[in-house]
Design an enzyme around this catalytic site. Structure first.
Site, PDB file in Angstrom:
ATOM      1  N   HIS A   1      -1.500  -3.595   5.942  1.00 23.65           N
ATOM      2  CA  HIS A   1      -2.935  -3.662   5.693  1.00 23.65           C
ATOM      3  C   HIS A   1      -3.762  -3.078   6.836  1.00 23.65           C
ATOM      4  O   HIS A   1      -4.619  -2.237   6.607  1.00 23.65           O
ATOM      5  CB  HIS A   1      -3.335  -5.110   5.408  1.00 23.65           C
ATOM      6  CG  HIS A   1      -4.634  -5.256   4.679  1.00 23.65           C
ATOM      7  ND1 HIS A   1      -5.055  -4.384   3.694  1.00 23.65           N
ATOM      8  CD2 HIS A   1      -5.622  -6.192   4.787  1.00 23.65           C
ATOM      9  CE1 HIS A   1      -6.233  -4.793   3.232  1.00 23.65           C
ATOM     10  NE2 HIS A   1      -6.600  -5.877   3.874  1.00 23.65           N
ATOM     11  N   VAL A   2      -3.538  -3.547   8.055  1.00 22.78           N
ATOM     12  CA  VAL A   2      -4.231  -2.999   9.222  1.00 22.78           C
ATOM     13  C   VAL A   2      -3.467  -1.749   9.657  1.00 22.78           C
ATOM     14  O   VAL A   2      -2.262  -1.813   9.911  1.00 22.78           O
ATOM     15  CB  VAL A   2      -4.286  -4.024  10.363  1.00 22.78           C
ATOM     16  CG1 VAL A   2      -4.999  -3.425  11.573  1.00 22.78           C
ATOM     17  CG2 VAL A   2      -4.956  -5.298   9.897  1.00 22.78           C
ATOM     18  N   HIS A   3      -4.177  -0.633   9.767  1.00 20.24           N
ATOM     19  CA  HIS A   3      -3.503   0.650  10.016  1.00 20.24           C
ATOM     20  C   HIS A   3      -3.253   0.839  11.505  1.00 20.24           C
ATOM     21  O   HIS A   3      -3.869   1.665  12.188  1.00 20.24           O
ATOM     22  CB  HIS A   3      -4.323   1.800   9.420  1.00 20.24           C
ATOM     23  CG  HIS A   3      -4.514   1.659   7.945  1.00 20.24           C
ATOM     24  ND1 HIS A   3      -5.463   2.331   7.222  1.00 20.24           N
ATOM     25  CD2 HIS A   3      -3.832   0.889   7.045  1.00 20.24           C
ATOM     26  CE1 HIS A   3      -5.359   1.986   5.946  1.00 20.24           C
ATOM     27  NE2 HIS A   3      -4.396   1.105   5.826  1.00 20.24           N
TER      28      HIS A   3
ATOM     29  N   HIS B   1      -3.966  -1.720  -2.381  1.00 21.74           N
ATOM     30  CA  HIS B   1      -4.024  -0.420  -3.074  1.00 21.74           C
ATOM     31  C   HIS B   1      -3.118  -0.384  -4.307  1.00 21.74           C
ATOM     32  O   HIS B   1      -3.071   0.635  -4.997  1.00 21.74           O
ATOM     33  CB  HIS B   1      -3.683   0.718  -2.113  1.00 21.74           C
ATOM     34  CG  HIS B   1      -4.813   1.011  -1.168  1.00 21.74           C
ATOM     35  ND1 HIS B   1      -5.870   1.834  -1.499  1.00 21.74           N
ATOM     36  CD2 HIS B   1      -5.077   0.550   0.076  1.00 21.74           C
ATOM     37  CE1 HIS B   1      -6.726   1.897  -0.490  1.00 21.74           C
ATOM     38  NE2 HIS B   1      -6.271   1.113   0.482  1.00 21.74           N
TER      39      HIS B   1
ATOM     40  N   TYR C   1      -1.896   5.180  -2.343  1.00 17.07           N
ATOM     41  CA  TYR C   1      -3.339   5.384  -2.134  1.00 17.07           C
ATOM     42  C   TYR C   1      -3.950   6.276  -3.205  1.00 17.07           C
ATOM     43  O   TYR C   1      -4.967   6.935  -2.975  1.00 17.07           O
ATOM     44  CB  TYR C   1      -3.637   5.915  -0.723  1.00 17.07           C
ATOM     45  CG  TYR C   1      -3.450   4.855   0.341  1.00 17.07           C
ATOM     46  CD1 TYR C   1      -2.174   4.475   0.740  1.00 17.07           C
ATOM     47  CD2 TYR C   1      -4.531   4.206   0.919  1.00 17.07           C
ATOM     48  CE1 TYR C   1      -1.979   3.483   1.681  1.00 17.07           C
ATOM     49  CE2 TYR C   1      -4.347   3.208   1.861  1.00 17.07           C
ATOM     50  CZ  TYR C   1      -3.073   2.851   2.235  1.00 17.07           C
ATOM     51  OH  TYR C   1      -2.895   1.853   3.166  1.00 17.07           O
TER      52      TYR C   1
ATOM     53  N   HIS D   1     -10.209  -5.671   8.915  1.00 15.39           N
ATOM     54  CA  HIS D   1      -9.500  -6.720   8.159  1.00 15.39           C
ATOM     55  C   HIS D   1      -9.333  -8.014   8.969  1.00 15.39           C
ATOM     56  O   HIS D   1      -8.447  -8.825   8.664  1.00 15.39           O
ATOM     57  CB  HIS D   1      -8.122  -6.239   7.692  1.00 15.39           C
ATOM     58  CG  HIS D   1      -8.173  -5.025   6.806  1.00 15.39           C
ATOM     59  ND1 HIS D   1      -9.026  -4.922   5.744  1.00 15.39           N
ATOM     60  CD2 HIS D   1      -7.469  -3.863   6.829  1.00 15.39           C
ATOM     61  CE1 HIS D   1      -8.849  -3.748   5.150  1.00 15.39           C
ATOM     62  NE2 HIS D   1      -7.927  -3.085   5.796  1.00 15.39           N
TER      63      HIS D   1
ATOM     64  N   ASP E   1       0.851  -1.199   0.000  1.00 11.94           N
ATOM     65  CA  ASP E   1       0.000   0.000   0.000  1.00 11.94           C
ATOM     66  C   ASP E   1       0.885   1.247   0.000  1.00 11.94           C
ATOM     67  O   ASP E   1       1.246   1.790   1.046  1.00 11.94           O
ATOM     68  CB  ASP E   1      -0.985   0.017   1.170  1.00 11.94           C
ATOM     69  CG  ASP E   1      -2.170  -0.900   0.934  1.00 11.94           C
ATOM     70  OD1 ASP E   1      -2.215  -1.559  -0.128  1.00 11.94           O
ATOM     71  OD2 ASP E   1      -3.057  -0.968   1.801  1.00 11.94           O
TER      72      ASP E   1
HETATM   73 FE   LIG Z   1      -4.123  -2.671   2.568  1.00  8.45          FE
END
Ligand SMILES: [Fe+2]
Length: 467
Positions: free
Chosen positions: A354-356, A233, A198, A327, A195
């Site tokens: 993936h997990v922010h 993304h 974006y 997620h 990612d």
């Molecule tokens: Fe992601």
């Protein structure tokens, strides 16, 4: 006396550790701002194009071969194709060499890219600083950068990797990158877990945001390699825009040395770098039995020589262990397919994004289940990797703050703050992982763990580990 006090504390620590495991680990009480920032405006200084006619911009490098003696240099020229040549030389040497690259463009919806150059330099000396110059030719503006090749692969070669994911291009992204660059631990190569820009969050996946991201990150990635992993993304799959082929902007802009590891796709590959063997996987490509990625990975394990590269690291985008609501369990199908291999081959650590947020797991596995035995909970496993989610780069989508409760036993530490990681390999047995949140000073360690190499030091009981 002192020994007995230390021993008592060690025993108490061990006991608490066991108790901790049964009730789950630490959910950080750190209080952070719940606000997150928007993307930096287009006229921000970090997005400014370099001066001069057709000057090379968005310069980035990555490893260009399997051993670490190659570099892929990539850049964009905005007005004309210009030169594909890279001039390079060893620091303080008059002996300059040339490498010839390629140039390409791509179209995406309403967007047409600039001239994207990729040039592979091979047969470099190990552990050497090189200068390199782009934009050669009369009438053009040239620019010069430096990079340092890694030491020759070897079991006790210290090396420091940075870890970053889900970066985007917000004010928080800028803080993350600055913190990484100013961290006194000094990452030498960045492992990026997917990612990137974006751009797909914009109407028509506005690809000018790929260009701004390239200019924003240049201040690091032009000088040290970033090892790329594809995230969701990067898919840019948009049939409604007439874009039926996934990964077009990403694979046009970011070339990786996949063929050097026998891979048939830039989305999965491996490299050796110093004392580490790094396997990059694709969460968004087929990974079931008989698929190209599965077959490649199956053939990859026997190639890993832990006597030469003791540290076995896997990168992917979607985490296999994640206790956030966002997620949750998205990595489960890949876990079912690949976790038995990770345990069998004693992978040291798996990094995902993936997990922010940030999360570090216990050393656990969940591979016993066979559909009738009912054994379906993760258990402590000394052969298993530690799983670290580092998708906290600071993108426009904000933090993942909602967590599953109670904290599951596999989760050792979790915190929804932006930051980056450092994997500091000391020798064949010990590496120090640290996580650094953006709110802290550059030298502050917010979470850390001594990693004991699974091949050379399989027991967690170590005097260094308890420091
Ligand atoms: Fe992601």
């Amino acid at each position: 006396m002192w020994y007995s006090v230390v021993a008592s504390f060690s025993l108490l620590g061990l006991f608490l550790h066991v108790v901790e495991f049964t009730k789950g680990g630490i959910t950080s009480g750190f209080v952070r701002s719940i606000n997150y920032s928007l993307d930096m405006p287009l006229n921000s200084d970090v997005f400014r194009a370099p001066p001069g006619y057709n000057a090379p911009q968005q310069v980035h490098i990555t490893q260009g071969d399997h051993e670490g003696r190659g570099v892929i240099v990539s850049w964009v020229t905005p007005d004309l194709p210009g030169s594909n040549t890279v001039l390079y030389w060893v620091e303080r040497s008059e002996n300059k060499k040339y490498a010839e690259g390629i140039v390409l463009t791509y179209k995406y919806s309403r967007y047409t890219s600039g001239y994207i150059h990729h040039c592979k330099i091979t047969n470099l000396e190990f552990d050497t600083t090189y200068y390199y110059q782009l934009g050669l030719g009369a009438g053009y503006s040239s620019r010069t950068f430096t990079f340092t090749t890694p030491p020759s692969p070897g079991p006790d070669v210290p090396y420091t990797f940075g870890l970053m994911g889900d970066l985007g291009q917000t004010f928080d992204s800028n803080r993350t990158l600055t913190h990484y660059q100013k961290n006194p631990a000094k990452g030498q190569t960045l492992l990026f877990v997917g990612d990137l820009s974006y751009a797909d969050d914009y109407p028509f996946h506005d690809n000018t945001r790929w260009d701004t991201w390239g200019r924003f990150t240049e201040r690091s990635v032009a000088y040290q390699p970033w090892i790329w992993t594809a995230g969701n993304h990067e898919l840019d799959f948009a049939p409604d825009l007439g874009e039926h082929k996934p990964f077009v902007p990403y694979t046009s802009r970011y070339h990786v040395p996949f063929e050097a590891s026998g891979s048939t796709s830039p989305l999965w590959y491996s490299i050796k770098r110093a004392s580490a063997y790094i396997i990059v996987l694709s969460s968004y490509s087929a990974y079931g039995k008989y698929t190209p990625q599965y077959e490649w990975l199956e053939n990859e394990w026997p190639k890993v020589n832990r006597t030469q590269t003791p540290w076995l690291v896997v990168l992917m985008h979607s985490p296999l262990y994640n206790s956030y609501v966002h997620h949750y369990m998205e990595g489960e199908t890949m876990r079912v397919m690949y976790e038995p291999w990770f345990v069998e081959h004693k992978v040291d650590v798996v990094f995902a994004g993936h997990v922010h947020a940030y999360e570090r797991s216990e050393r656990i596995s969940n591979i016993a289940y066979n559909i009738t035995n009912g054994i379906c909970d993760p258990v402590r496993d000394e052969s298993a990797p530690i799983y670290i989610t580092i998708g906290d780069g600071g993108n426009i989508e904000g933090l993942a703050t909602e967590m599953t409760e109670p904290q599951p036993s596999y989760s050792a530490y979790r915190e929804a703050s932006f930051g980056h990681g450092i994997l500091d390999i000391k020798n064949r047995t010990h590496a120090f992982f640290s996580w650094h949140r953006n709110e802290d000073g550059y030298a502050v360690v917010a979470d850390s763990k001594w990693l004991l190499n699974r091949y050379w030091k399989p027991s967690e009981v170590s005097p260094v580990a308890s420091i």
